[in-house]
Design a protein around this motif. Structure first.
Motif, PDB file in Angstrom:
ATOM      1  N   UNK A  17       1.256  -1.200   0.298  1.00  0.00           N
ATOM      2  CA  UNK A  17       0.135   0.092   0.139  1.00  0.00           C
ATOM      3  C   UNK A  17       1.051   1.139  -0.270  1.00  0.00           C
ATOM      4  N   UNK A  18       1.956   1.229   0.519  1.00  0.00           N
ATOM      5  CA  UNK A  18       2.926   2.249   0.918  1.00  0.00           C
ATOM      6  C   UNK A  18       3.590   2.608  -0.553  1.00  0.00           C
ATOM      7  N   UNK A  19       3.821   1.768  -1.733  1.00  0.00           N
ATOM      8  CA  UNK A  19       4.579   1.579  -2.168  1.00  0.00           C
ATOM      9  C   UNK A  19       3.337   2.028  -3.603  1.00  0.00           C
ATOM     10  N   UNK A  20       2.222   1.741  -3.195  1.00  0.00           N
ATOM     11  CA  UNK A  20       1.332   2.640  -3.973  1.00  0.00           C
ATOM     12  C   UNK A  20       0.677   3.693  -4.032  1.00  0.00           C
ATOM     13  N   UNK A  21       1.223   4.318  -2.672  1.00  0.00           N
ATOM     14  CA  UNK A  21       0.727   5.759  -2.159  1.00  0.00           C
ATOM     15  C   UNK A  21       1.817   6.419  -2.949  1.00  0.00           C
ATOM     16  N   UNK A  22       2.659   5.711  -2.666  1.00  0.00           N
ATOM     17  CA  UNK A  22       4.544   6.345  -3.417  1.00  0.00           C
ATOM     18  C   UNK A  22       4.092   6.936  -4.510  1.00  0.00           C
ATOM     19  N   UNK A  23       3.362   6.178  -5.476  1.00  0.00           N
ATOM     20  CA  UNK A  23       3.489   6.299  -6.557  1.00  0.00           C
ATOM     21  C   UNK A  23       2.133   7.240  -7.382  1.00  0.00           C
ATOM     22  N   UNK A  24       1.243   7.306  -6.728  1.00  0.00           N
ATOM     23  CA  UNK A  24      -0.114   7.893  -6.534  1.00  0.00           C
ATOM     24  C   UNK A  24       0.466   9.044  -6.487  1.00  0.00           C
ATOM     25  N   UNK A  25       1.287   9.827  -5.441  1.00  0.00           N
ATOM     26  CA  UNK A  25       1.558  10.891  -4.881  1.00  0.00           C
ATOM     27  C   UNK A  25       2.775  11.711  -6.073  1.00  0.00           C
ATOM     28  N   UNK A  26       3.216  10.869  -6.686  1.00  0.00           N
ATOM     29  CA  UNK A  26       3.712  11.062  -7.451  1.00  0.00           C
ATOM     30  C   UNK A  26       3.821  11.191  -9.207  1.00  0.00           C
ATOM     31  N   UNK A  27       2.443  10.732  -9.251  1.00  0.00           N
ATOM     32  CA  UNK A  27       1.919  10.666 -10.718  1.00  0.00           C
ATOM     33  C   UNK A  27       1.921  11.488 -11.628  1.00  0.00           C
ATOM     34  N   UNK A  28       1.420  12.789 -11.144  1.00  0.00           N
ATOM     35  CA  UNK A  28       1.770  13.542 -11.920  1.00  0.00           C
ATOM     36  C   UNK A  28       3.260  13.918 -12.688  1.00  0.00           C
ATOM     37  N   UNK A  29       4.055  13.789 -11.693  1.00  0.00           N
ATOM     38  CA  UNK A  29       5.291  14.076 -11.968  1.00  0.00           C
ATOM     39  C   UNK A  29       5.956  12.535 -12.987  1.00  0.00           C
ATOM     40  N   UNK A  30       5.722  11.189 -12.542  1.00  0.00           N
ATOM     41  CA  UNK A  30       5.441  10.007 -13.359  1.00  0.00           C
ATOM     42  C   UNK A  30       4.829  10.691 -14.882  1.00  0.00           C
ATOM     43  N   UNK A  31       3.996  11.106 -14.699  1.00  0.00           N
ATOM     44  CA  UNK A  31       3.146  11.273 -16.199  1.00  0.00           C
ATOM     45  C   UNK A  31       4.137  12.078 -17.118  1.00  0.00           C
ATOM     46  N   UNK A  32       4.678  13.587 -16.737  1.00  0.00           N
ATOM     47  CA  UNK A  32       5.253  13.803 -16.879  1.00  0.00           C
ATOM     48  C   UNK A  32       6.506  14.036 -17.568  1.00  0.00           C
ATOM     49  N   UNK A  33       7.438  12.790 -16.688  1.00  0.00           N
ATOM     50  CA  UNK A  33       8.687  12.522 -17.317  1.00  0.00           C
ATOM     51  C   UNK A  33       8.488  11.583 -18.325  1.00  0.00           C
ATOM     52  N   UNK A  34       6.861  10.800 -18.485  1.00  0.00           N
ATOM     53  CA  UNK A  34       7.144   9.600 -19.176  1.00  0.00           C
ATOM     54  C   UNK A  34       6.721   9.873 -20.400  1.00  0.00           C
ATOM     55  N   UNK A  35       6.049  11.498 -20.472  1.00  0.00           N
ATOM     56  CA  UNK A  35       5.540  12.529 -22.027  1.00  0.00           C
ATOM     57  C   UNK A  35       6.422  12.910 -22.464  1.00  0.00           C
ATOM     58  N   UNK A  36       7.246  14.147 -21.569  1.00  0.00           N
ATOM     59  CA  UNK A  36       8.067  14.020 -22.406  1.00  0.00           C
ATOM     60  C   UNK A  36       9.606  13.109 -22.955  1.00  0.00           C
ATOM     61  N   UNK A  37       9.985  12.521 -21.984  1.00  0.00           N
ATOM     62  CA  UNK A  37      10.827  11.094 -22.787  1.00  0.00           C
ATOM     63  C   UNK A  37      10.166  10.792 -24.339  1.00  0.00           C
ATOM     64  N   UNK A  38       8.992  10.333 -24.275  1.00  0.00           N
ATOM     65  CA  UNK A  38       8.369   9.731 -25.290  1.00  0.00           C
ATOM     66  C   UNK A  38       8.157  10.620 -26.523  1.00  0.00           C
ATOM     67  N   UNK A  39       7.578  12.127 -26.190  1.00  0.00           N
ATOM     68  CA  UNK A  39       7.717  13.308 -27.488  1.00  0.00           C
ATOM     69  C   UNK A  39       9.076  13.142 -27.801  1.00  0.00           C
ATOM     70  N   UNK A  40       9.997  12.744 -27.612  1.00  0.00           N
ATOM     71  CA  UNK A  40      11.295  13.027 -28.051  1.00  0.00           C
ATOM     72  C   UNK A  40      11.673  11.524 -28.642  1.00  0.00           C
ATOM     73  N   UNK A  41      11.312  10.996 -28.030  1.00  0.00           N
ATOM     74  CA  UNK A  41      11.483   9.179 -28.846  1.00  0.00           C
ATOM     75  C   UNK A  41      10.032   9.267 -30.122  1.00  0.00           C
ATOM     76  N   UNK A  42       9.305  10.194 -30.070  1.00  0.00           N
ATOM     77  CA  UNK A  42       8.435  10.458 -31.544  1.00  0.00           C
ATOM     78  C   UNK A  42       9.302  11.313 -32.368  1.00  0.00           C
TER      79      UNK A  42
END
Length: 311
Positions: A17-42
């Motif tokens: 639960x703590x691991x999942x909570x950590x992911x949810x806590x930083x989900x916005x930063x994770x999504x932004x980072x993934x979107x940036x990397x995906x854009x560069x790959x595109x």
């Protein structure tokens, strides 16, 4: 032990639960980072021109080898003449010549391949995703002409040789014995042209080597025919001379030495690209960036807990 088991299960559940909570806590930063990397790959995927393959399918021709008597073979060995046996098959011979720098240097200079495989010449035939090549031109729009002018011809030829080694390949099917000479290039017209050039030059070079050896054998046999007094040996030498002359005549009549062409090379269709796998590049970028983002979130949370503990 049985009393502690529920506690261990409860601790494991809390950790998940703590691991999942950590992911949810930083989900916005994770999504932004993934979107940036995906854009560069595109962007990277769009900047890569399509690669195309052209090939020819060849059938090896069996080469008859005259049989030798022990006495004649011994004489030939003393004279330094090879009289058959131990010769490589057509595919091995062609592949060996293809990797030879001196052979490639002659071909490159003869057909002007230094200029032909340069990126500036190929640009007019390059094909990109959605037909958009602006990103490629932006990334490769430097003053290449100035740098090429400062490069010596030997360096240009060697650079062309290394590029051609990556484009050309020869393979053989062990079951059917068919030989494939293929070329991969961003310019689909260049791929076909390279197959045609190297098929002609490889077989011509191999033919020249074989004819040179045949003439050497004929010269040796003629000398032995004049000097020997053994009737049986004269008959054998005359038979070998006849077979060698026949081999020389037949080699001159074939379009391609030691092989015949089953399928001629053609210009690949626009949709027959071999590379790049743009969808695979983007999918891998999404997966890897999500993994890195999650690990980064865990590491950041670990540092925050250490700071709190220290305070």
């Amino acid at each position: 032990v049985q009393e502690n088991t529920p506690e261990y299960l409860q601790e494991d559940e809390i950790d998940l639960r703590e691991l999942w909570a950590t992911i949810m806590k930083h989900k916005l930063a994770i999504i932004k980072f993934s979107a940036g990397v995906t854009f560069l790959a595109f962007i990277y995927a769009l900047s890569i021109p399509n690669s195309y393959k052209s090939y020819t399918l060849l059938v090896p021709q069996e080469q008859s080898k005259p049989s030798l008597g022990g006495g004649l073979a011994a004489l030939a060995g003393m004279a330094g003449v090879s009289l058959g046996g131990g010769s490589a098959d057509a595919a091995t011979s062609l592949e060996t010549i293809l990797k030879d720098y001196n052979f490639n240097k002659v071909v490159i200079e003869k057909h002007g391949l230094v200029e032909r495989i340069s990126s500036s010449v190929q640009e007019k035939n390059l094909i990109f995703a959605f037909g958009f090549g602006g990103i490629y031109q932006l990334l490769n729009g430097g003053d290449d002409t100035d740098s090429e002018a400062l490069t010596s011809m030997d360096e240009k030829i060697y650079s062309a040789f290394k590029s051609l080694q990556g484009m050309l390949s020869i393979s053989s099917d062990k079951k059917s014995g068919l030989i494939t000479l293929a070329a991969n290039a961003n310019d689909r017209f260049l791929a076909k042209e390279l197959v045609e050039i190297y098929l002609k030059e490889l077989t011509a070079h191999l033919k020249q080597m074989e004819i040179k050896e045949v003439l050497k054998k004929i010269k040796f046999y003629k000398q032995e025919l004049v000097t020997t007094s053994d009737i049986q040996l004269k008959t054998q030498i005359s038979s070998l001379l006849s077979s060698l002359v026949q081999k020389r005549v037949l080699s001159s009549s074939n379009e391609f030495y030691v092989v015949s062409q089953m399928i001629a090379p053609r210009v690949a269709h626009v949709k027959e690209k071999t590379k790049p796998k743009r969808s695979l590049i983007i999918v891998l970028a999404i997966i890897i960036s999500l993994i890195i983002g999650v690990l980064g979130a865990f590491f950041k949370e670990f540092l925050n807990k250490n700071r709190q503990d220290a305070q």
